[in-house]
Design an enzyme around this catalytic site. Structure first.
Site, PDB file in Angstrom:
ATOM      1  N   ASP A 143      11.600   9.146  -2.517  1.00  0.00           N
ATOM      2  CA  ASP A 143      12.495   9.064  -1.363  1.00  0.00           C
ATOM      3  C   ASP A 143      13.196  10.382  -1.079  1.00  0.00           C
ATOM      4  O   ASP A 143      13.276  11.262  -1.946  1.00  0.00           O
ATOM      5  CB  ASP A 143      13.543   7.959  -1.576  1.00  0.00           C
TER       6      ASP A 143
ATOM      7  N   GLU B   2      15.988   7.044  -5.435  1.00  0.00           N
ATOM      8  CA  GLU B   2      16.738   7.922  -6.345  1.00  0.00           C
ATOM      9  C   GLU B   2      18.008   8.417  -5.683  1.00  0.00           C
ATOM     10  O   GLU B   2      19.071   8.496  -6.298  1.00  0.00           O
ATOM     11  CB  GLU B   2      15.855   9.107  -6.768  1.00  0.00           C
TER      12      GLU B   2
HETATM   13 ZN    ZN Z   1      15.928  14.793  -6.208  1.00  0.00          ZN
END
Ligand code: ZN
Length: 381
Positions: free
Chosen positions: A78, A139
């Site tokens: 992401d 993340e």
């Molecule tokens: Zn990163």
């Protein structure tokens, strides 16, 4: 052996695929195909459903051709916003966006590097340990994918996460953090006609905050109250305010201590402000462990391998301490010692983000060398 042009092309292709947090399915399908073509068995876990995303974490297992311990290679799929419709520019060896979006080298550089390395291994039939590639989702939303990763699907006890700036360093220490929230309840009253009937939640909160030590507590501990909201109008004594903050420390004991101090300061302050027989102002404290710390000793096989690999390449690789969190923290909490290495990404999370192709090549060379040394058993001596 690393094919610079192919690595650059792959990076550019990945950067052009939209994958803001929660919408990783598109890039995941591309990665799944490429990893499968390279000989890996690819599965997805069920993290997507748990974090409200359209895709789970991708786990790709390469069997390898030597009987050594498996090693994990990881990056996140992401990106932050604005990351849609990235128009990749390449000039003087450096990739940038057109300035209207981020570039997404955080962390698509990792994805491109891992694939390039595994492709080089395959086409040259190089010695290779069992490799488990983990490409996480969410993340940037607080390590969500890693937190929901089903680690029983992994055999690796150590690995490398490609998600930092500095190609000359490996992060082996990072703090643990708690999220701390205070919900303060007072009593509303008209501020002009009957303020004495009210109890200001904002005043109560201020009294508590004024007693706290914030910012850097010591060399390894910090805390911050970063959000405050409450009150309804200037003519109403505020009956509610909420405050959100965090504490971090490399030492779990110190983290407990600073967290406890914040909680008890709010509670004690409310008790001091309460008039006889009144339960207000009152505070509700919520403490949530955000992520565990990382503390991997410098003589760990993971570090030794990486440093030996760097040495073979005529470079230095220094152990580093980070003040922030990465998936590595979550992995460490789950029993996987993961060092974070740099891909060369710079100005991440901004429209000026860039990455030099030569830095990605350098990271790929390091990862490849790590695999070679590990597979042939010539490291950690
Ligand atoms: Zn990163």
């Amino acid at each position: 052996m690393i094919d610079e042009e192919r690595l650059g092309q792959r990076f550019e292709a990945f950067a052009r695929i939209d994958s803001e947090s929660g919408s990783e399915a598109l890039i995941a399908r591309v990665l799944e195909k490429e990893l499968t073509d390279l000989g890996a068995i690819v599965v997805f876990d069920d993290a997507g459903a748990k974090v409200n995303g359209d895709c789970g974490n991708l786990l790709a297992a390469f069997q390898g051709n030597t009987e050594v311990d498996p090693v994990m290679l990881s990056g996140h799929m992401d990106t932050v916003v604005p990351g849609k419709g990235v128009n990749v520019m390449f000039e003087d060896g450096v990739f940038r966006s057109d300035g209207t979006t981020i570039l997404g080298s955080d962390d698509k550089s990792a994805l491109a590097i891992i694939l390039e390395v595994m492709q080089v291994v395959k086409e040259n039939n190089l010695p290779c340990p069992p490799v488990e590639v983990v490409m996480t989702v969410g993340e940037e939303q607080g390590l969500l994918g890693a937190k929901h990763l089903d680690c029983t699907l992994l055999k690796s006890k150590f690995g490398y996460i490609l998600d930092a700036v500095d190609t000359q360093g490996i992060v082996n220490r990072a703090p643990a953090a708690n999220k701390i929230s205070a919900k303060i309840y007072g009593r509303a009253a008209h501020a002009g006609s009957s303020p004495e009937n009210g109890i200001s939640a904002i005043y109560a909160a201020s009294c508590a905050i004024a007693k706290l030590e914030l910012g850097r507590i010591d060399g390894e501990t910090t805390c911050n109250l970063g959000l405050i909201s409450g009150g309804a109008a200037t003519n109403i004594v505020p009956e509610y305010v909420e405050i959100h903050g965090e504490a971090r420390s490399h030492d779990p004991g110190k983290l407990d201590k600073v967290t406890h101090t914040i909680v008890s300061t709010f509670k004690n302050t409310m008790a001091e402000l309460q008039a006889d027989g009144d339960a207000l102002p009152r505070v509700e404290m919520i403490v949530e462990n955000d992520f565990p710390h990382t503390n991997i000793p410098e003589d760990h096989v993971m570090i030794k391998l990486a440093q030996k690999a760097a040495e073979n390449l005529g470079r230095n690789l220094a152990c580093k301490t980070s003040g922030g969190a990465a998936d590595a923290n979550v992995f460490f909490g789950k029993g996987i010692a993961a060092g974070v290495i740099g891909t060369g990404m710079t100005d991440v999370h901004t429209l000026k983000e860039s990455i030099a192709l030569k830095d990605m090549v350098s990271c790929a060379e390091l990862v490849l060398e790590i695999l070679q040394i590990h597979a042939t058993g010539k490291a950690a001596k």
